[in-house]
Design an enzyme around this catalytic site. Sequence first.
Site, PDB file in Angstrom:
ATOM      1  N   LYS A 163      47.253 -54.465 -43.471  1.00 29.95           N
ATOM      2  CA  LYS A 163      48.079 -55.508 -44.086  1.00 29.95           C
ATOM      3  C   LYS A 163      49.285 -55.806 -43.193  1.00 29.95           C
ATOM      4  CE  LYS A 163      45.461 -56.274 -47.516  1.00 29.95           C
ATOM      5  NZ  LYS A 163      44.666 -57.498 -47.504  1.00 29.95           N
TER       6      LYS A 163
ATOM      7  N   ILE B 173      40.920 -60.836 -57.627  1.00 29.96           N
ATOM      8  CA  ILE B 173      42.053 -61.776 -57.601  1.00 29.96           C
ATOM      9  C   ILE B 173      41.584 -63.174 -57.184  1.00 29.96           C
ATOM     10  CG2 ILE B 173      44.384 -62.182 -56.707  1.00 29.96           C
ATOM     11  CD1 ILE B 173      44.412 -59.118 -55.981  1.00 29.96           C
TER      12      ILE B 173
ATOM     13  N   TYR C  96      44.362 -48.767 -44.480  1.00 28.70           N
ATOM     14  CA  TYR C  96      44.381 -49.997 -45.287  1.00 28.70           C
ATOM     15  C   TYR C  96      45.753 -50.671 -45.186  1.00 28.70           C
ATOM     16  CZ  TYR C  96      45.071 -53.013 -49.294  1.00 28.70           C
ATOM     17  OH  TYR C  96      45.412 -54.082 -50.081  1.00 28.70           O
TER      18      TYR C  96
ATOM     19  N   GLY D 202      35.792 -62.018 -55.759  1.00 29.37           N
ATOM     20  CA  GLY D 202      36.436 -60.749 -56.087  1.00 29.37           C
ATOM     21  C   GLY D 202      37.434 -60.913 -57.230  1.00 29.37           C
TER      22      GLY D 202
ATOM     23  N   SER E  63      50.430 -56.855 -49.298  1.00 27.47           N
ATOM     24  CA  SER E  63      50.583 -55.820 -50.318  1.00 27.47           C
ATOM     25  C   SER E  63      51.956 -55.185 -50.235  1.00 27.47           C
ATOM     26  CB  SER E  63      49.508 -54.756 -50.075  1.00 27.47           C
ATOM     27  OG  SER E  63      49.823 -53.589 -50.778  1.00 27.47           O
ATOM     28  N   ALA E  64      52.432 -54.705 -51.379  1.00 28.69           N
ATOM     29  CA  ALA E  64      53.703 -53.986 -51.428  1.00 28.69           C
ATOM     30  C   ALA E  64      53.655 -52.721 -50.585  1.00 28.69           C
ATOM     31  CB  ALA E  64      54.009 -53.612 -52.881  1.00 28.69           C
ATOM     32  N   THR E  65      52.456 -52.293 -50.206  1.00 25.68           N
ATOM     33  CA  THR E  65      52.337 -51.081 -49.400  1.00 25.68           C
ATOM     34  C   THR E  65      53.080 -51.216 -48.065  1.00 25.68           C
ATOM     35  OG1 THR E  65      50.746 -49.429 -48.649  1.00 25.68           O
ATOM     36  CG2 THR E  65      50.126 -51.689 -48.313  1.00 25.68           C
TER      37      THR E  65
ATOM     38  N   ASP F 140      32.135 -65.466 -49.678  1.00 23.04           N
ATOM     39  CA  ASP F 140      32.199 -64.034 -49.995  1.00 23.04           C
ATOM     40  C   ASP F 140      30.923 -63.395 -49.434  1.00 23.04           C
ATOM     41  OD1 ASP F 140      33.959 -62.532 -52.588  1.00 23.04           O
ATOM     42  OD2 ASP F 140      32.402 -61.454 -51.514  1.00 23.04           O
ATOM     43  N   ASN F 141      31.037 -62.158 -48.965  1.00 27.99           N
ATOM     44  CA  ASN F 141      29.813 -61.470 -48.520  1.00 27.99           C
ATOM     45  C   ASN F 141      29.276 -60.537 -49.599  1.00 27.99           C
ATOM     46  OD1 ASN F 141      31.570 -59.351 -48.440  1.00 27.99           O
ATOM     47  ND2 ASN F 141      31.269 -58.840 -46.288  1.00 27.99           N
ATOM     48  N   LEU F 142      29.911 -60.526 -50.763  1.00 29.63           N
ATOM     49  CA  LEU F 142      29.476 -59.747 -51.938  1.00 29.63           C
ATOM     50  C   LEU F 142      29.533 -58.232 -51.714  1.00 29.63           C
ATOM     51  CD1 LEU F 142      26.419 -61.871 -53.179  1.00 29.63           C
ATOM     52  CD2 LEU F 142      28.824 -62.111 -53.800  1.00 29.63           C
TER      53      LEU F 142
ATOM     54  N   ARG G 204      54.930 -47.939 -61.103  1.00 31.57           N
ATOM     55  CA  ARG G 204      54.496 -49.105 -60.333  1.00 31.57           C
ATOM     56  C   ARG G 204      54.819 -50.375 -61.098  1.00 31.57           C
ATOM     57  NH1 ARG G 204      54.347 -45.601 -57.428  1.00 31.57           N
ATOM     58  NH2 ARG G 204      52.706 -44.794 -56.058  1.00 31.57           N
TER      59      ARG G 204
END
Length: 330
Positions: free
Chosen positions: A152, A12, A148, A10, A124-126, A31-33, A230
């Site tokens: 996290k 990152i 989502y 992916g 994540s910043a979330t 990875d499962n693609l 952001r």
Amino acid sequence: MTILVTGGLGFIGSHTAIELIESGHEVIILDNLINSKLEVLDKLFEITGKRPIFYQIDVTQQAALEEVFQSHRFDGAIHFAGLKAVGESVAKPLEYYYNNLVSTMVLSKLCLKYGVNKFVFSSSATVYGDQISPMREDMPLQRTTNPYGETKAMSERILMDTASVNPDFSVCLLRYFNPVGAHDSGLIGEDPNGIPNNLMPFVTKVAKKELDTLSVFGDDYDTIDGSGVRDYIHVVDLARGHLAAIEKMGPGVSIYNLGTGRGTSVLELVEAFTRVNNVVVPYEVVARRDGDIATSYADPTKAEEELGWSAQKDIEDMVGDAWRFEQQNK
Ligand SMILES: NC(=O)c1ccc[n+]([C@@H]2O[C@H](COP(=O)([O-])OP(=O)(O)OC[C@H]3O[C@@H](n4cnc5c(N)ncnc54)[C@H](O)[C@@H]3O)[C@@H](O)[C@H]2O)c1
């Protein structure tokens, strides 16, 4: 070190694989693609001269994953594999909770069983929710506004609880701000399957006339020009943050923001893209999106003090590299 990189084809993960390989580490990718392409492996070879061992495996599948642990001895794992589209997570909550939480649990369980004691997690910043920036690692977390974000926050909790009763198991939670840009070779970058969810791949598709206009969600926020602000971070800087983390992480749980500490508005980013690349990006302002906040940027001091890491690339590098990748690859 030999490092297991889940989600390593992916956006990152692939940039991090390059930094690890170029620093002399052995990288094994799973990875499962579901959101990446096998060609990325060839690109990694082209860039580094080494082809990492690759397994096409779903990290939620414990038996298949355990075979990988039986075939290799890992010093650490970096867990990027996950679904990441906020809007899709609202429409398909079970898929998101299942994929993102089960993968974290299965992987950490096998790490414990096979004595893999360094675990780096893509957070994540979330998880900070709508608090006043700059966001600091010691701020209390707020409920996020979508499944989502909850995956996290919950994954962080699962890993912290696991580390607290397994003193040899070290966990590093990396809270990313907004990764953009691409490798300066132009060979790898953000190439999601389907319609992009993040701002930069949307901008590049509009610049390339594959999409008509960029939708700017809201111009009435309390920010410099009304659009959302952001902390955009170049993906190569972010990748180097993972290298620093896996090499320097201490015992127990450590948490670091990976951001630049600078806020850029959506309209400023579009202006920089146009100026640096000399290409027009038509946009229209549309209604705010549910759950979006006005401003989010990092206080990155802790990563600088403890990992010796700080972001080096600026917004011009980010928009220039993203456009080079888009032009070279489609
Ligand atoms: N890009 C961002 O804006 C951002 C911000 C904060 C956090 N993150 C997190 O960082 C991680 C990497 O993000 P990215 O931008 O590189 O996303 P990406 O979609 O490009 O990469 C994730 C990779 O994981 C793979 N994958 C997903 N579920 C899997 C599973 N069950 N088993 C095996 N492989 C699986 C996908 O095929 C993909 O290659 C994700 O966990 C994401 O939530 C991303």
